[in-house]
Design a protein around this motif. Structure first.
Motif, short mmCIF file in Angstrom:
data_model
loop_
_atom_site.label_atom_id
_atom_site.label_comp_id
_atom_site.label_asym_id
_atom_site.label_seq_id
_atom_site.Cartn_x
_atom_site.Cartn_y
_atom_site.Cartn_z
N TYR A 12 0.82 -1.22 0.00
CA TYR A 12 0.00 0.00 0.00
C TYR A 12 0.86 1.27 0.00
CZ TYR A 12 -4.80 -1.68 0.63
OH TYR A 12 -6.05 -2.22 0.44
N ARG A 13 2.11 1.17 -0.43
CA ARG A 13 3.04 2.31 -0.33
C ARG A 13 2.55 3.54 -1.10
NH1 ARG A 13 5.09 -1.71 -3.32
NH2 ARG A 13 5.77 -1.33 -5.48
N ALA A 14 1.82 3.33 -2.20
CA ALA A 14 1.35 4.49 -2.97
C ALA A 14 0.38 5.33 -2.14
CB ALA A 14 0.67 4.03 -4.26
N GLU A 15 -0.45 4.66 -1.32
CA GLU A 15 -1.42 5.39 -0.50
C GLU A 15 -0.78 6.07 0.71
OE1 GLU A 15 -3.61 2.72 -3.09
OE2 GLU A 15 -1.89 2.40 -1.78
N LEU A 16 0.48 5.75 1.00
CA LEU A 16 1.17 6.37 2.13
C LEU A 16 1.78 7.73 1.77
CD1 LEU A 16 3.04 3.25 3.58
CD2 LEU A 16 1.07 4.42 4.58
N MET B 210 -10.72 5.80 2.68
CA MET B 210 -10.51 4.58 3.43
C MET B 210 -9.25 3.85 2.98
SD MET B 210 -11.45 2.77 5.91
CE MET B 210 -13.00 3.58 6.31
N GLN B 211 -8.90 3.95 1.69
CA GLN B 211 -7.70 3.29 1.22
C GLN B 211 -6.46 3.89 1.86
OE1 GLN B 211 -7.39 0.62 -0.38
NE2 GLN B 211 -9.42 0.26 -1.23
N ARG B 212 -6.40 5.22 1.99
CA ARG B 212 -5.26 5.87 2.63
C ARG B 212 -5.21 5.55 4.13
NH1 ARG B 212 -2.44 10.12 0.71
NH2 ARG B 212 -2.82 11.43 2.54
N LEU B 213 -6.37 5.50 4.76
CA LEU B 213 -6.40 5.12 6.17
C LEU B 213 -5.99 3.66 6.35
CD1 LEU B 213 -9.66 6.88 7.41
CD2 LEU B 213 -7.30 7.71 7.48
N ASN B 214 -6.37 2.83 5.40
CA ASN B 214 -5.99 1.42 5.47
C ASN B 214 -4.48 1.27 5.36
OD1 ASN B 214 -6.77 -1.29 5.75
ND2 ASN B 214 -6.55 -1.64 3.56
N ALA B 215 -3.86 2.11 4.53
CA ALA B 215 -2.40 2.08 4.41
C ALA B 215 -1.74 2.43 5.74
CB ALA B 215 -1.95 3.05 3.32
N VAL B 216 -2.27 3.45 6.42
CA VAL B 216 -1.75 3.83 7.74
C VAL B 216 -1.97 2.69 8.74
CG1 VAL B 216 -1.95 5.45 9.66
CG2 VAL B 216 -2.13 6.28 7.30
N LYS B 217 -3.12 2.07 8.67
CA LYS B 217 -3.42 0.95 9.56
C LYS B 217 -2.38 -0.16 9.44
CE LYS B 217 -5.75 -2.26 8.07
NZ LYS B 217 -5.45 -3.50 7.33
N ASN B 218 -1.96 -0.46 8.22
CA ASN B 218 -0.96 -1.50 8.01
C ASN B 218 0.38 -1.13 8.66
OD1 ASN B 218 -2.62 -3.26 6.56
ND2 ASN B 218 -2.21 -2.21 4.64
#
Length: 256
Positions: A63-67, A178-186
């Motif tokens: 998910y690095r792109a969303e980070l 949600m995708q960007r938050l999911n990246a942070v969650k990981n």
């Protein structure tokens, strides 16, 4: 551990890595499988925490792109997550095993309730924001820091559904996709698992076979989860988590 048990643990690792990257709650797959192989609950939890580290890192990389553009947010939230994860790991070893076996079914049940309610909570919060015209704090503020610290104590103690809790907290207090938050969650999950694992390496008993099998499986699963996370319907994934979690509760209660 027999060859069939090893295959089951490896497959559970793949499933956990996939689900953790997409939503969370992968421990609801790996934990009951480890317990079924004969590992005591605390040993299973420690081995699981160690094994899931590569999967968490793999999912974060996927998910690095969303980070992009979230460096400050990640640094602030990771500090709280690290402190909470260490506290949870210490609690796991301080509390007697009987207390652990009593608490875990309750924690899993609460996690499943959260899985069910999270979509409604997110929609309600978004409606409130739209009605009031007030965007969320870009970093969540003290409330999010406190919430993530407490959630990370839980994550260091027993990792099941910590990702769901993170997403729920960030979804309520941050204005982002949600995708960007999911990246942070990981990233937060990787931090908590790593901090807890470093502590466990020196003071806790674990099963190296289980650790290695879950590590390899979760690494593969992390990449799978990153690829399919935007395609799998949330309702379908939520149903899988609920079924697996219910089976875990039944198994844990039956062991007592």
């Amino acid at each position: 551990m027999t060859i069939w048990e090893m295959l089951a643990v490896f497959a559970a690792g793949v499933g956990a890595g996939t689900i953790n990257t997409i939503v969370g709650s992968g421990t609801l797959i790996t934990f009951p499988v480890l317990v079924a192989t004969g590992l005591p609950p605390v040993t299973a939890t420690v081995s699981n925490a160690l094994g899931l580290i590569p999967g968490s890192i793999s999912g974060a990389i996927g998910y690095r792109a969303e980070l992009t553009g979230q460096r400050r947010r990640i640094l602030r939230l990771s500090t709280a997550a690290a402190a909470g994860g260490l506290g949870g790991a210490i609690l796991l070893l301080l509390l007697p095993s009987t207390a652990f076996e009593t608490i875990v079914p309750v924690l899993v049940a609460l996690a499943l309730v959260l899985v069910l309610l999270q979509p409604r909570i997110s929609r309600a919060v978004q409606r409130h924001r739209d009605r009031e015209g007030t965007p969320g704090n870009p970093d969540g503020g003290p409330l999010l820091i406190t919430g993530l610290f407490l959630a990370s104590i839980y994550g260091g103690y027993f990792t099941a559904a910590q990702g769901i809790i993170y997403l729920s907290l960030m979804g309520m207090l941050l204005h982002d996709t949600m995708q960007r938050l999911n990246a942070v969650k990981n990233v937060l999950a990787a931090v908590v698992n790593s901090i807890a694992a470093l502590f466990f390496l020196f003071v806790a008993h674990f099963d190296w076979t289980a650790v290695l099998l879950i590590a390899v499986g979760s690494t593969i699963g992390g990449q799978i989860g990153a690829k399919v996370g935007r395609r799998l319907p949330p309702a379908a994934l939520r149903a899988v988590i609920i079924v697996v979690g219910t089976l875990a509760i039944i198994q844990l209660v039956a062991r007592r």
